[in-house]
Design an enzyme around this catalytic site. Structure first.
Site, mmCIF file in Angstrom:
data_model
loop_
_atom_site.group_PDB
_atom_site.id
_atom_site.type_symbol
_atom_site.label_atom_id
_atom_site.label_comp_id
_atom_site.label_asym_id
_atom_site.label_seq_id
_atom_site.Cartn_x
_atom_site.Cartn_y
_atom_site.Cartn_z
ATOM 1 N N SER A 135 26.622 -27.463 21.466
ATOM 2 C CA SER A 135 26.078 -28.697 20.929
ATOM 3 C C SER A 135 25.418 -28.350 19.597
ATOM 4 C CB SER A 135 25.044 -29.251 21.919
ATOM 5 O OG SER A 135 24.313 -30.300 21.318
ATOM 6 N N LYS A 161 30.419 -30.120 20.153
ATOM 7 C CA LYS A 161 29.771 -31.441 20.188
ATOM 8 C C LYS A 161 28.911 -31.578 18.949
ATOM 9 C CE LYS A 161 25.811 -32.760 23.062
ATOM 10 N NZ LYS A 161 25.344 -32.728 24.473
ATOM 11 N N LEU A 162 29.107 -32.684 18.233
ATOM 12 C CA LEU A 162 28.344 -32.952 17.011
ATOM 13 C C LEU A 162 27.346 -34.065 17.271
ATOM 14 C CD1 LEU A 162 31.435 -33.173 14.620
ATOM 15 C CD2 LEU A 162 29.877 -31.219 14.802
ATOM 16 N N LYS A 163 26.122 -33.857 16.860
ATOM 17 C CA LYS A 163 25.129 -34.928 16.985
ATOM 18 C C LYS A 163 25.382 -35.939 15.864
ATOM 19 C CE LYS A 163 22.591 -33.330 20.431
ATOM 20 N NZ LYS A 163 22.310 -34.061 21.669
ATOM 21 N N ASP A 188 27.567 -36.905 20.114
ATOM 22 C CA ASP A 188 26.441 -37.329 20.957
ATOM 23 C C ASP A 188 25.453 -38.084 20.091
ATOM 24 O OD1 ASP A 188 24.416 -37.663 22.776
ATOM 25 O OD2 ASP A 188 24.118 -35.526 23.199
ATOM 26 N N GLU A 213 29.220 -39.414 23.585
ATOM 27 C CA GLU A 213 28.102 -39.270 24.526
ATOM 28 C C GLU A 213 26.956 -40.223 24.185
ATOM 29 O OE1 GLU A 213 27.201 -35.124 25.087
ATOM 30 O OE2 GLU A 213 25.255 -35.525 26.005
ATOM 31 N N ASP A 238 24.730 -39.545 29.444
ATOM 32 C CA ASP A 238 23.800 -38.423 29.630
ATOM 33 C C ASP A 238 22.464 -39.013 30.091
ATOM 34 O OD1 ASP A 238 21.829 -36.482 29.225
ATOM 35 O OD2 ASP A 238 22.490 -35.881 27.241
ATOM 36 N N LYS A 262 22.856 -33.079 34.204
ATOM 37 C CA LYS A 262 21.789 -32.128 33.933
ATOM 38 C C LYS A 262 20.985 -32.050 35.213
ATOM 39 C CE LYS A 262 21.615 -32.911 28.942
ATOM 40 N NZ LYS A 262 20.931 -33.602 27.823
ATOM 41 N N GLY A 290 22.843 -29.487 28.797
ATOM 42 C CA GLY A 290 21.763 -28.527 28.578
ATOM 43 C C GLY A 290 20.610 -29.213 27.878
ATOM 44 N N LEU A 292 18.335 -27.133 25.904
ATOM 45 C CA LEU A 292 17.782 -25.983 25.188
ATOM 46 C C LEU A 292 16.974 -25.094 26.138
ATOM 47 C CD1 LEU A 292 16.363 -27.985 22.106
ATOM 48 C CD2 LEU A 292 18.679 -27.060 22.320
HETATM 49 O O1 OSB Z 1 21.534 -34.930 24.489
HETATM 50 O O2 OSB Z 1 22.502 -33.279 25.368
HETATM 51 C C1 OSB Z 1 21.537 -33.749 24.755
HETATM 52 C C2 OSB Z 1 19.154 -30.950 23.770
HETATM 53 C C3 OSB Z 1 17.935 -31.538 24.054
HETATM 54 C C4 OSB Z 1 17.903 -32.831 24.512
HETATM 55 C C5 OSB Z 1 19.081 -33.544 24.697
HETATM 56 C C6 OSB Z 1 20.307 -32.938 24.447
HETATM 57 C C7 OSB Z 1 20.343 -31.648 23.933
HETATM 58 C C8 OSB Z 1 21.569 -30.973 23.538
HETATM 59 C C9 OSB Z 1 21.552 -29.470 23.492
HETATM 60 O O3 OSB Z 1 22.551 -31.544 23.170
HETATM 61 C C10 OSB Z 1 22.246 -28.838 24.624
HETATM 62 C C11 OSB Z 1 21.923 -27.366 24.685
HETATM 63 O O4 OSB Z 1 22.412 -26.629 23.838
HETATM 64 O O5 OSB Z 1 21.152 -26.964 25.578
HETATM 65 MG MG MG Z 2 23.328 -35.748 25.286
#
Ligand code: OSB
Ligand code: MG
Length: 370
Positions: A135, A161-163, A188, A213, A238, A262, A290, A292
């Site tokens: 991500s 995955k691109l934010k 996402d 997402e 999510d 999650k 995840g 982080l």
């Molecule tokens: O939306 O998946 C998410 C991290 C923190 C809060 C929400 C998200 C995320 C990630 C990172 O996308 C996922 C990771 O590398 O742990």
């Molecule tokens: Mg997400």
């Protein structure tokens, strides 16, 4: 099995990267870790709530208060017939799945260690390595984004995955897709859009994304269902999936075609396995998300992702991407897009207490006499 004592460590760790999403920028994590002890072994859990309620409603302060004054005093000193029994006990209280998950997950680890069994075997896993992607947060510019994607594809990650957020969406995906026509790409939005943005989001259909997402509000299934009717790309939820019931309702409504699980968002392993079961019944693929995590939460996620329905690559990438030094002794490193499941009883990792003492910003104990 009896839980004899509980210890909470709150530590703060700097992230190796600046993680920008539609809801903010993160450069470090305040991590609550829970250690449960009994029968000469210890089990670990990690909380994924944040100091400010940006992702879901739960906060670090709220969770610590509940743990210290409600959950831990109720579970410590008692004999639990199975992890399921403890999960059911916590479920008498409303909401707060992340705080519940800390206790539920730590008890699963403790339970499996007392049995001398790797957690994935107790959970019913079917594989000894799990597929992983990455991500990537919002980057400085298009060039930096394409470069980051290139680097992670070269490292073997199976999906990128691109934010995205309004103003940083179609052009980014177009640039990355042009450079990498074959890559598994997803986006996402972390709830940054409204149903009125459906036209803009439908432009993403041109780029062959595996899924989009959580485009809409964290607590809205109905508008996601309406949006899905206007998109060819499957929606993956999510934030909205807080329980097996939420997953069932989302899939029944057509609000999603893919589910991000999650474990720490849905209250623990028991509920996560139910979400997985619901998704399978609907034929919807699931993958392990995840937050982080440090090595404790990451190890739990890897064990959880060994269940058969986790057919898409998860977000549980190498720990060394996130941390200069992790809270556990063992490295958790992916090899060519596959994360090996840590070996040994429970989650198979051990806390580095010497390191923890140096980064501790709070904590408390419950039970244990003295
Ligand atoms: O939306 O998946 C998410 C991290 C923190 C809060 C929400 C998200 C995320 C990630 C990172 O996308 C996922 C990771 O590398 O742990
Ligand atoms: Mg997400």
């Amino acid at each position: 099995m009896k839980i004899e004592s509980a210890e909470v460590w709150v530590v703060e760790l700097p992230l190796k990267f600046r993680f920008e999403t539609s809801f903010g920028v993160q450069t470090s994590r305040v991590v609550p870790l829970l250690v449960l002890r009994g029968e000469g072994v210890e089990g670990y859990g990690e909380g994924v709530m944040t100091p400010r309620p940006g992702y879901r409603e739960e906060t670090t302060a709220g969770a610590l208060d509940l743990l210290e004054h409600v959950f831990l005093p109720e579970v410590v000193g008692r004999d639990w017939a199975a992890p399921q029994t403890l999960a059911e006990h916590l479920d008498r209280y409303r909401g707060n799945p992340m705080a519940k998950a800390m206790v539920e997950m730590a008890f699963h680890d403790l339970w499996a260690r007392a049995l001398g069994l790797p957690l994935w075997k107790w959970l019913g896993g079917v594989r000894e390595r799990v597929p992983v992607g990455v991500s990537l947060g919002v980057q400085e510019d298009l060039e930096a984004t394409v470069e980051a994607v290139a680097r992670h594809l070269e490292a073997g990650y199976q999906r990128i995955k691109l934010k995205i957020k309004p103003g940083w969406d179609v052009q980014v995906v177009a640039a990355v897709r042009e450079r990498f026509p074959e890559a598994h790409l997803t986006v996402d939005a972390n709830s940054a859009y409204r149903l009125a943005d459906a036209r803009r989001l439908a432009e993403l259909d041109a780029f062959g994304l595996d899924y989009i997402e959580q485009p809409l509000a964290y607590d809205d299934l109905v508008d996601h269902a309406k949006l899905q009717q206007r998109l060819a790309t499957p929606i993956c939820l999510d934030e909205s999936i807080t329980s097996a019931r939420a997953a069932r309702q989302a899939l029944e409504l057509g609000a999603a075609g893919v589910v991000n699980v999650k474990i720490a968002r849905v209250g623990g392993h028991v509920e996560a396995r139910e979400v997985h079961g619901v998704a399978r019944a609907f034929g919807a693929p699931v993958w392990m998300g995840g937050m982080l995590e440090t090595g404790v939460g990451r190890a739990h996620n890897i064990h959880g992702a060994t269940l058969p329905g986790y057919t898409l690559p998860g977000d549980t990438s190498s720990a060394s991407r996130y941390w200069e030094k992790d809270v556990i002794h063992e490295p958790l490193e992916a090899e060519n897009g596959w994360m090996p499941v840590p070996e040994g009883p429970g989650i198979g990792v051990s806390l580095d207490y010497d390191f923890l003492r140096g980064v501790r910003v709070g904590g408390f104990t419950v039970g244990g006499g003295a």
